[in-house]
Write an enzyme that holds these catalytic residues in place. Structure first.
Site, PDB file in Angstrom:
ATOM      1  CG  ASP A   1     148.185  57.368 120.291  1.00 35.83           C
ATOM      2  OD1 ASP A   1     149.277  57.413 120.880  1.00 35.83           O
ATOM      3  OD2 ASP A   1     147.626  56.301 119.986  1.00 35.83           O
TER       4      ASP A   1
ATOM      5  CG  HIS B   1     146.225  53.447 118.033  1.00 32.61           C
ATOM      6  ND1 HIS B   1     146.020  53.459 119.384  1.00 32.61           N
ATOM      7  CD2 HIS B   1     144.980  53.340 117.488  1.00 32.61           C
ATOM      8  CE1 HIS B   1     144.721  53.384 119.658  1.00 32.61           C
ATOM      9  NE2 HIS B   1     144.075  53.308 118.511  1.00 32.61           N
TER      10      HIS B   1
ATOM     11  CG  ASP C   1     150.167  51.135 124.570  1.00 30.50           C
ATOM     12  OD1 ASP C   1     149.135  51.667 125.011  1.00 30.50           O
ATOM     13  OD2 ASP C   1     150.918  51.716 123.761  1.00 30.50           O
TER      14      ASP C   1
ATOM     15  CG  HIS D   1     151.275  56.065 124.799  1.00 31.27           C
ATOM     16  ND1 HIS D   1     151.188  54.682 124.660  1.00 31.27           N
ATOM     17  CD2 HIS D   1     152.454  56.314 125.405  1.00 31.27           C
ATOM     18  CE1 HIS D   1     152.280  54.126 125.154  1.00 31.27           C
ATOM     19  NE2 HIS D   1     153.062  55.093 125.624  1.00 31.27           N
TER      20      HIS D   1
ATOM     21  CG  ASP E   1     147.826  51.031 121.859  1.00 36.39           C
ATOM     22  OD1 ASP E   1     148.400  50.001 122.261  1.00 36.39           O
ATOM     23  OD2 ASP E   1     148.428  51.951 121.280  1.00 36.39           O
TER      24      ASP E   1
ATOM     25  CD  GLU F   1     150.848  50.581 118.243  1.00 33.20           C
ATOM     26  OE1 GLU F   1     151.876  49.882 118.256  1.00 33.20           O
ATOM     27  OE2 GLU F   1     150.787  51.710 117.702  1.00 33.20           O
TER      28      GLU F   1
ATOM     29  CG  ASP G   1     146.786  54.428 123.528  1.00 32.19           C
ATOM     30  OD1 ASP G   1     147.855  54.044 124.045  1.00 32.19           O
ATOM     31  OD2 ASP G   1     146.672  54.686 122.314  1.00 32.19           O
TER      32      ASP G   1
ATOM     33  CG  HIS H   1     152.796  55.143 116.878  1.00 35.51           C
ATOM     34  ND1 HIS H   1     153.041  54.019 117.637  1.00 35.51           N
ATOM     35  CD2 HIS H   1     153.770  56.025 117.226  1.00 35.51           C
ATOM     36  CE1 HIS H   1     154.094  54.209 118.403  1.00 35.51           C
ATOM     37  NE2 HIS H   1     154.550  55.409 118.175  1.00 35.51           N
TER      38      HIS H   1
END
Length: 312
Positions: free
Chosen positions: A136, A109, A241, A134, A239, A284, A132, A149
């Site tokens: 980031d 990412h 995830d 996260h 993303d 990702e 996401d 990332h």
């Protein structure tokens, strides 16, 4: 493909940008994600939806060795990430300025440094919906790992915590205002990132909000925040995830308790229905993780997210 996008030229064209890149994080394999997505038929699938598809092969990046790219402070592989992100920014910008929709498939990412800066070069008033687990959002001052990332959004926002000597001198604006960014799906956010979210009043919908309001209400609130009049270009950065690991297991930083299959796809469908989508990232997917069946499942989900965001 029921909708048309008000910002795209006719015929409606999607430019698939394959980015086999893993330099923004330490785990090998994520660079193979784009190759698997293309080999599974993504360009043909988009053509079947009615898109004119441009795909000229995967981008080959300058080979910067570890010896040539020592850390700057704690930040790892800064020259490699900078070189790749700059190249992607120019590619995305070129397609956007030609009236096409860039679909960037990664890769890690950190590539969003390039994709979103490329979108902003054509659409300086664009807003970003970032899906996401996260944020980031770490800066040079807050990162514990130094992996880029986990940092692209802080550079896109031009936050002061990234120092006076720019790591990415080519990244000189336009930058993304905090009020034109919204997160959905967060559930693993560092302490420094939480402070940034609060200090800059960045709108973020965690999985708690998804549970509380439901995904339909959450995406409406997200759009109301970043694009209240439904008149601004939208860049969707996804993303995988963000999805629960039971849905997309082959990714480098899975976190339990994520979006369901339908919730992830509903987000993509709702953004497409606005008619405002101008840029899309699917990031990702890591085919080196979790075994053949898990890889097949995750690649299939990556393709179906892209199709949902583009009108399926």
């Amino acid at each position: 493909m029921a909708n048309k996008c008000k910002f795209l030229a006719e015929p409606m064209t999607v430019a698939v940008i394959g980015c086999p890149f893993s330099g923004g994080q330490p785990r090998p394999g994520v660079d193979q994600g784009p190759i698997h997505l293309v080999n599974s038929g993504l360009p043909d699938q988009l053509q079947e939806l009615g898109w004119n598809v441009i795909f000229d092969g995967h981008h080959q990046f300058e080979d910067i060795t570890v010896q040539d790219d020592p850390p700057i402070g704690i930040v790892k592989r800064p020259r490699l990430v900078s070189s790749v992100a700059e190249a992607i920014s120019k590619t995305v910008s070129g397609h956007a300025k030609a009236g096409q929709l860039p679909l960037t498939i990664g890769g890690d990412h950190s590539l969003a440094l390039g994709t979103i800066s490329g979108t902003l070069s054509k659409y300086p008033d664009a807003c970003v919906i970032w899906i996401d687990a996260h944020a980031d959002l770490n800066t040079v001052e807050t990162t514990h790992s130094g992996n880029l990332h986990g940092m692209p959004v802080s550079f896109l926002l031009n936050l002061p915590g990234n120092g006076d000597d720019p790591l990415f001198p080519w990244l000189n604006g336009p930058f993304l205002p905090p009020n034109r960014l919204c997160y959905i799906g967060l559930r693993d956010v560092d302490a420094g990132e939480k402070k940034i979210l609060k200090d800059y009043a960045v709108k973020a919908f965690s999985m708690h909000a998804v549970d509380k309001y439901g995904i339909s209400k959450v995406i409406e609130m997200a759009l109301d925040h970043v694009c209240p009049n439904r008149d601004l270009p939208i860049h969707l950065s996804f993303d995988v995830d963000a999805l629960d690991p039971t849905v997309a297991p082959s990714t480098g930083t899975p976190v339990r308790g994520g979006l369901t299959f339908r919730e992830g796809h509903y987000i993509c469908e709702a953004v497409w229905e606005t008619g405002l989508l101008v840029g899309l990232d699917i990031m990702e997917v890591n085919p080196s993780l979790e075994g053949a069946l898990a890889v097949q499942q995750t690649v299939a989900v990556g393709c179906s997210l892209a199709r949902s965001a583009l009108g399926e």
